[in-house]
Design a protein around this motif. Sequence first.
Motif, short mmCIF file in Angstrom:
data_model
loop_
_atom_site.label_atom_id
_atom_site.label_comp_id
_atom_site.label_asym_id
_atom_site.label_seq_id
_atom_site.Cartn_x
_atom_site.Cartn_y
_atom_site.Cartn_z
N LYS A 1 40.80 39.07 34.66
CA LYS A 1 41.89 39.55 33.81
C LYS A 1 43.19 38.96 34.37
N LEU A 2 43.61 37.87 33.79
CA LEU A 2 44.68 37.06 34.38
C LEU A 2 46.04 37.74 34.40
N ASP A 3 46.25 38.73 33.54
CA ASP A 3 47.55 39.41 33.52
C ASP A 3 47.44 40.87 33.95
N SER A 4 46.37 41.23 34.65
CA SER A 4 46.17 42.62 35.09
C SER A 4 46.10 42.67 36.61
N ILE A 5 46.96 43.47 37.20
CA ILE A 5 47.01 43.56 38.66
C ILE A 5 47.26 44.98 39.15
N ASN B 1 40.40 26.59 31.78
CA ASN B 1 40.32 25.66 32.90
C ASN B 1 40.75 26.41 34.16
N VAL B 2 40.03 26.21 35.24
CA VAL B 2 40.28 26.98 36.46
C VAL B 2 41.71 26.80 36.97
N ARG C 1 46.96 29.37 37.91
CA ARG C 1 48.41 29.44 37.78
C ARG C 1 48.84 30.73 37.07
N LEU C 2 48.14 31.10 36.00
CA LEU C 2 48.48 32.33 35.28
C LEU C 2 48.30 33.55 36.18
N ALA C 3 47.24 33.56 36.98
CA ALA C 3 47.01 34.67 37.90
C ALA C 3 48.10 34.72 38.97
N ILE D 1 50.25 26.73 44.24
CA ILE D 1 50.72 27.70 45.23
C ILE D 1 52.16 27.40 45.65
N LYS D 2 52.41 26.15 45.99
CA LYS D 2 53.75 25.78 46.45
C LYS D 2 54.78 25.94 45.33
N ASP D 3 54.39 25.62 44.12
CA ASP D 3 55.30 25.73 42.98
C ASP D 3 55.66 27.19 42.69
#
Length: 388
Positions: free
Chosen positions: A217-221, A262-263, A268-270, A336-338
Motif C-alpha cells: 500500500k504505497l500511500d499507507s503508513i 514498476n518497482v 519512489r512513491l513509498a 533515496i538521495k533525491d
Amino acid sequence: MTTQSPPDRRLSHLIFPVALTSLLVLGMVRVVFESLKNKGSLNIVHLLGSHHNRVVRLPIIVSDEEVIPGDCNVFQGKWIWDNVSAPHYTEESCSYLVKQVTCKRNGRTDSKYQNWRWQPSACNLPRFSALKLLEILRNKRLMFVGDSIQRGMFDSMVCLVQSVLEDGKKSLVRIPPRKIFRAEEYNASIEFYWAPFIVESNSDHATNHSVLRRFVKLDSIDNHSKQWEGVDILVFESYVWWMYKPLINATYGSPYKVGEYNVTTAYRLAMETWASWIEKSISPTTQKVFFMSMSPTHLWSWEWEAGTDGNCFSETHPIQKPYWGTGSNLDIMGTIKDVLGKLKINVRLLNITQLSEFRKDGHTSVYGVPDTWNQILYAHILQDYQTS
C-alpha cells in the motif's frame, strides 16, 4: 609552666590538614575526570558515598578525536586486518543472538570474518564505547526500522552494549512486530520494528510473511508510524524486499484498486509517503533520523572473480579492488538521495553500500559489517551529543 609552640610550628599544624584535604579533593577530582574520559558519565555517589538517594551525574566528555572532521567521508576507505581491537564480542559472549546470524553455530569453520576493520581514508572512526552510548541514550529510545538487514543491525547493537550491563538490569522481549532490549539502569531501549517496505504491506507480520506474493500500500503508513512517534533516534532501511521481481502489486490513492507497478516507481512513491510523515511528525530539536542505503547481495562470484560460477559461500576475504555488484540498484540509490535531499527535516544517509560491497565474506555474519554500520552510527550520535 606551659610551653608555647613557636608561631611557625603552630602555623604548620594548621596548614598540614588543609593541604592534605586539598590533595585528597584534587585526587578525587582527577579520578572523576579520568573516569569520565574513559567511560563517559560517572555516578558521583559511587565515589563519595551518600546518605541520600539523590544521584549526581556529570556530563560525558566527547573529545575532539572522537568527532568526525567535516571534510572526512567515513564511507570511503578500505577494510584492514585487525586481530587486536576486533571483534568487540563473540557468539559465546552475547546470548541474545538468534541462530540464523551465528555463523559458528551454523557450521562456519573459519573466523577471519571477525577481524576485518573498516578504516576511512581521511580520518579514524571513534572507538566504540558502550558506556558512553548508553549514557547518551539515558531515558531515550533508539529504533531500527526495516527488514532482516535492520534486524541484524539491531542484534549487533544489542551485542555491542549488553556486556557492560549487569545481569538482571538488561532484558530482551519480543512483542511482534517489535523486539525491545532494555537497559534498566539507564531507562533506555534499543528496538527493532519489522516493516520490510516501510509503508504497509501484506508482509508486515513479523513471522508469517512471504516474499512471493508481495502486495504494498504505497500511500499507507499510519499503522507503522504510530509506533515510531516520539522515538528519539530512528534508523530506517528498505530495499531487498522490493527487488524480487521488476513489477510489484500495489495500491496508491483512491479509489482502492490493485495494479502492477514498476518497482523503481513504486519505491519512489513509498519513499515520498514516508517523507511526508517525516515532515509532519519529526521534531528536529528532539529527534534524530537516519536512512541506511542498501546492503549488497553478492549472489554471483563472476562479478568479483571472472570465470567463476559461485556466490558468497566459503568466501574468507574481502574484495580488495573497486567493485559494485549488480545486486545494488543505482536507480534505487538515486531515489533515496533525491527524496532525502528534498526534505526540510535533516535525515542523514548512512551510505553503507560501497563499504559493504567489499565484504563478500560477511554473509550472514553479525561480525564486522553490521558492527561497522553501528560504529558509524555511533560516531554520528557522538557528534550530535558534542554539538547539542
